[in-house]
Write an enzyme that holds these catalytic residues in place. Structure first.
Site, PDB file in Angstrom:
ATOM      1  N   THR A 169       8.494  -7.176  -4.721  1.00 17.46           N
ATOM      2  CA  THR A 169       7.693  -5.964  -4.563  1.00 17.46           C
ATOM      3  C   THR A 169       7.884  -5.323  -3.193  1.00 17.46           C
ATOM      4  OG1 THR A 169       6.048  -7.029  -5.979  1.00 17.46           O
ATOM      5  CG2 THR A 169       5.377  -5.016  -4.889  1.00 17.46           C
ATOM      6  N   LYS A 213      -0.303  -9.151  -3.098  1.00 19.98           N
ATOM      7  CA  LYS A 213       1.074  -8.801  -2.727  1.00 19.98           C
ATOM      8  C   LYS A 213       1.280  -7.288  -2.767  1.00 19.98           C
ATOM      9  CE  LYS A 213       2.578  -7.689  -6.994  1.00 19.98           C
ATOM     10  NZ  LYS A 213       3.377  -6.522  -7.435  1.00 19.98           N
TER      11      LYS A 213
END
Length: 336
Positions: free
Chosen positions: A248, A191
């Protein structure tokens, strides 16, 4: 009083030390730098990584690894992926076999492409089944201020995971368990690559459509590599997968997003990293994932284009054009 050790004193390590202290642990926060330890002990603040936040009195910073680890019930490793093996090797001599070992680092070892549980197992002489990984959507800046956060701890041994859950969980830090260590570690690492891409697309002013596409197709890449490495696909729909990906890729707290945003205007990678002043795991992970994709024969076009931007001086706009100009394909990959 229960004792815990946190290695090392970056923003995430400091935030997790704060969680443990709020749960009644006397926490030894280890750092290599004497001036940082003194700052934390004298001013109750980690001014380099979390300025303006007062830390609990139960946290004591030290540069003495033996002192940090002796008689501790829980050792929480939060070293950057590139330093994890060295830190674990130094810690091994002082770590009791009864100590619960957890790590909260999102990345792969650069040279070996190994996950962090494998690195810890090798250096600490412990079975992978005895280790726990903590991951999920959790900005340190919010955790240390006791803003509501939900994470996951993964271990092949449910009782071991539950020990970590009991140690960390409270009214502002909710913890779930998951048996899929591989999936949680892969999702947490990859990610960061997608977050670099999200910052880059925002820097290029591409808008919400592009961001949504990037997150969705990025999740597909996480799932492809993770399942090839033995993960449970359901993990990627949970906190360690889509949860961490969203936070994120959409927050300016994310150092990976910030690095990508700076890259968008053509700032060289070395300058970006220098200006950040902190480890940007997504850069290292892009190189590792590029190699893992080839090793497992997995298609990861976003990762490959970011690799070209980071390490081959490819223009960001050209990388996006190449992504958009790929041959037609199916969204549901089992078709055809």
């Amino acid at each position: 009083m229960k004792k815990a050790a946190v290695l090392v004193a970056g923003s995430w390590g400091t935030a997790l030390a704060s969680v443990l202290a709020s749960n009644g642990y006397r926490v030894m926060l280890w750092t290599r730098k004497e001036e940082q330890a003194q700052d934390i002990n004298d001013n109750r603040e980690n001014s380099k990584f979390l300025p303006g936040v007062k830390l609990p009195e139960l946290i004591c910073a030290t540069t003495d690894l033996k002192l940090a680890l002796e008689n501790t019930e829980l050792a929480l490793f939060v070293a950057p992926s590139g330093a994890m093996r060295e830190v674990a090797r130094q810690a091994a001599a002082f770590l009791s076999s009864d100590t619960l070992v957890v790590h909260a680092t999102k990345g792969f070892e650069g040279d070996t492409l190994k996950r962090m549980t494998t690195v810890l197992s090798e250096e600490l002489g412990r079975s992978v089944e005895d280790l726990v990984v903590l991951s999920g959507p959790s900005h340190a800046e919010e955790v240390v201020r006791e803003q509501p956060t939900t994470v996951v701890v993964a271990s092949a041994n449910l009782q071991t995971a539950e020990k970590a859950q009991d140690a960390l969980m409270n009214t502002h830090f909710r913890v779930y368990t998951n048996p899929d260590v591989v999936g949680v570690e892969v999702a947490g690492a990859i990610k960061n690559i997608i977050a670099l891409g999200a910052g880059l697309t925002d820097g290029l002013q591409f808008g919400d459509n592009a961001k949504a596409a990037l997150l969705t197709r990025g999740l597909a890449e996480i799932g492809r590599l993770g399942t090839a490495m033995g993960a449970n696909p359901l993990t990627f729909a949970g906190l360690a997968g889509v949860g961490d990906l969203v936070v994120t890729c959409t927050s300016k707290h994310s150092r990976n997003w910030r690095a990508g945003y700076m890259l968008a205007d053509g700032t060289p990678l070395d300058e970006v990293l220098s200006r950040m002043g902190m480890v940007v795991e997504g850069v290292r992970t892009t190189r590792a994932a590029y190699q893992l994709a080839k090793q497992y024969d997995v298609e990861m076009p976003i990762t490959f284009q970011l690799y070209e931007v980071l390490f081959s001086n490819k223009a960001p706009r050209t990388a996006v054009e190449h992504l958009m100009g790929r041959l037609r394909t199916h969204e549901i990959e089992e078709i055809g």
